[in-house]
Design a protein around this motif. Structure first.
Motif, short mmCIF file in Angstrom:
data_model
loop_
_atom_site.label_atom_id
_atom_site.label_comp_id
_atom_site.label_asym_id
_atom_site.label_seq_id
_atom_site.Cartn_x
_atom_site.Cartn_y
_atom_site.Cartn_z
N MET A 1 0.95 -1.15 0.13
CA MET A 1 -0.13 -0.07 0.02
C MET A 1 0.98 1.17 -0.27
SD MET A 1 -2.71 1.17 2.85
CE MET A 1 -3.64 2.55 2.50
N ALA A 2 0.46 2.11 -0.73
CA ALA A 2 1.22 3.49 -0.84
C ALA A 2 1.15 4.22 0.50
CB ALA A 2 0.93 4.28 -2.05
N GLU A 3 1.83 4.74 0.94
CA GLU A 3 1.46 5.30 2.22
C GLU A 3 1.23 6.79 1.91
OE1 GLU A 3 4.85 5.11 5.06
OE2 GLU A 3 4.95 3.08 4.79
N SER A 4 -0.48 7.14 2.07
CA SER A 4 -1.00 8.47 2.06
C SER A 4 -0.62 9.42 3.32
CB SER A 4 -2.41 8.35 1.92
OG SER A 4 -2.67 7.90 3.08
N GLU A 5 -0.77 10.47 3.38
CA GLU A 5 -0.62 11.25 4.40
C GLU A 5 -1.54 10.93 5.61
OE1 GLU A 5 1.63 13.87 4.95
OE2 GLU A 5 2.51 12.91 3.18
N TYR A 6 -2.69 10.48 5.17
CA TYR A 6 -3.50 9.67 6.38
C TYR A 6 -2.98 8.53 7.00
CZ TYR A 6 -7.35 13.25 5.68
OH TYR A 6 -8.17 14.25 5.26
N TYR A 7 -2.27 7.80 6.03
CA TYR A 7 -1.66 6.58 6.55
C TYR A 7 -0.54 6.76 7.81
CZ TYR A 7 0.70 1.92 6.53
OH TYR A 7 1.14 0.91 6.90
N LYS A 8 0.22 7.72 7.01
CA LYS A 8 1.44 8.29 7.94
C LYS A 8 0.82 9.05 9.30
CE LYS A 8 4.43 9.12 3.99
NZ LYS A 8 4.85 10.23 3.17
N LYS A 9 -0.16 9.57 9.19
CA LYS A 9 -0.70 10.32 10.47
C LYS A 9 -1.27 9.14 11.34
CE LYS A 9 -2.36 14.51 10.30
NZ LYS A 9 -2.93 15.74 10.22
N GLY A 10 -1.93 8.16 10.52
CA GLY A 10 -2.41 7.24 11.36
C GLY A 10 -1.31 6.29 11.92
N THR A 11 -0.44 6.10 11.50
CA THR A 11 0.88 5.45 11.95
C THR A 11 1.46 6.21 13.36
OG1 THR A 11 1.53 4.36 9.85
CG2 THR A 11 3.16 4.68 11.69
N GLU A 12 1.39 7.33 13.07
CA GLU A 12 1.84 8.25 14.54
C GLU A 12 0.91 8.16 15.51
OE1 GLU A 12 2.12 13.10 14.87
OE2 GLU A 12 3.06 12.22 13.12
N ILE A 13 -0.28 8.52 15.17
CA ILE A 13 -1.32 8.49 16.27
C ILE A 13 -1.50 7.27 16.88
CG2 ILE A 13 -3.72 8.73 16.57
CD1 ILE A 13 -3.95 11.23 14.58
N ARG A 14 -1.52 6.02 16.15
CA ARG A 14 -1.59 4.56 16.62
C ARG A 14 -0.52 4.65 17.57
NH1 ARG A 14 0.20 -0.08 14.73
NH2 ARG A 14 -0.92 -2.15 15.07
N ARG A 15 0.74 4.65 17.30
CA ARG A 15 1.89 4.57 18.04
C ARG A 15 1.80 5.27 19.49
NH1 ARG A 15 5.16 1.32 16.15
NH2 ARG A 15 7.29 1.59 16.61
N GLN A 16 1.20 6.49 19.20
CA GLN A 16 0.98 7.40 20.59
C GLN A 16 0.11 6.83 21.38
OE1 GLN A 16 -0.15 11.31 19.42
NE2 GLN A 16 -0.52 12.04 21.53
N LEU A 17 -0.84 6.31 20.82
CA LEU A 17 -1.93 5.68 21.59
C LEU A 17 -1.57 4.62 22.37
CD1 LEU A 17 -5.00 6.56 19.36
CD2 LEU A 17 -4.54 7.68 21.46
N MET A 18 -1.15 3.57 21.59
CA MET A 18 -0.98 2.11 21.87
C MET A 18 0.60 2.16 22.54
SD MET A 18 -2.03 -0.30 18.96
CE MET A 18 -3.65 -0.37 18.21
#
Length: 130
Positions: free
Chosen positions: A1-18
């Protein structure tokens, strides 16, 4: 999957939360096959990247909403994930247990009991990680 801006933002938020360790562990266990990787990619982009990044509510409030929703729907594996997120956003064990207790009069004792047992396990795990 190409990493969209939402994907990159989601990765960051997910790591922050989990927390990084939990996010890495889930990547190696839950999302370790092609079918689940597709699901994980979608969740990372759509849920974490688009939904959790929306303005209007802070991450702490959003995490509590998930805890309550999971409890009301008897979604125990998801509740464990969201309790961890809630703790990582600043909710204390006591605040979360009181939020769950408050649900006794609205969704019933059996669901709250299961939620409290899930919380007991998650809080124990998190205390041992430190």
């Amino acid at each position: 999957m190409a990493e969209s801006e939402y994907y990159k933002k989601g990765t960051e938020i997910r790591r922050q939360l989990m927390g990084s360790a939990t996010a890495d562990k889930m990547a190696k266990t839950v999302y370790d096959d092609p079918m689940m990787q597709k699901f994980g990619d979608y969740a990372r982009e759509a849920v974490f990247g688009m939904l959790w990044s929306r303005p209007g509510l802070d991450l702490k409030t959003k995490a509590l909403i998930c805890v309550i929703s999971d409890t009301a729907q008897a979604r125990w594996p998801e509740l464990a994930i969201h309790l961890r997120m809630a703790r990582n956003t600043g909710w204390t064990e006591d605040e979360l247990s009181e939020a769950l207790m408050h649900l006794c009069g609205y969704i019933g004792l059996p669901s709250v009991r299961e939620a409290m047992l899930t919380a007991k396990e998650v809080f124990h795990e998190m205390r041992n990680e430190k």
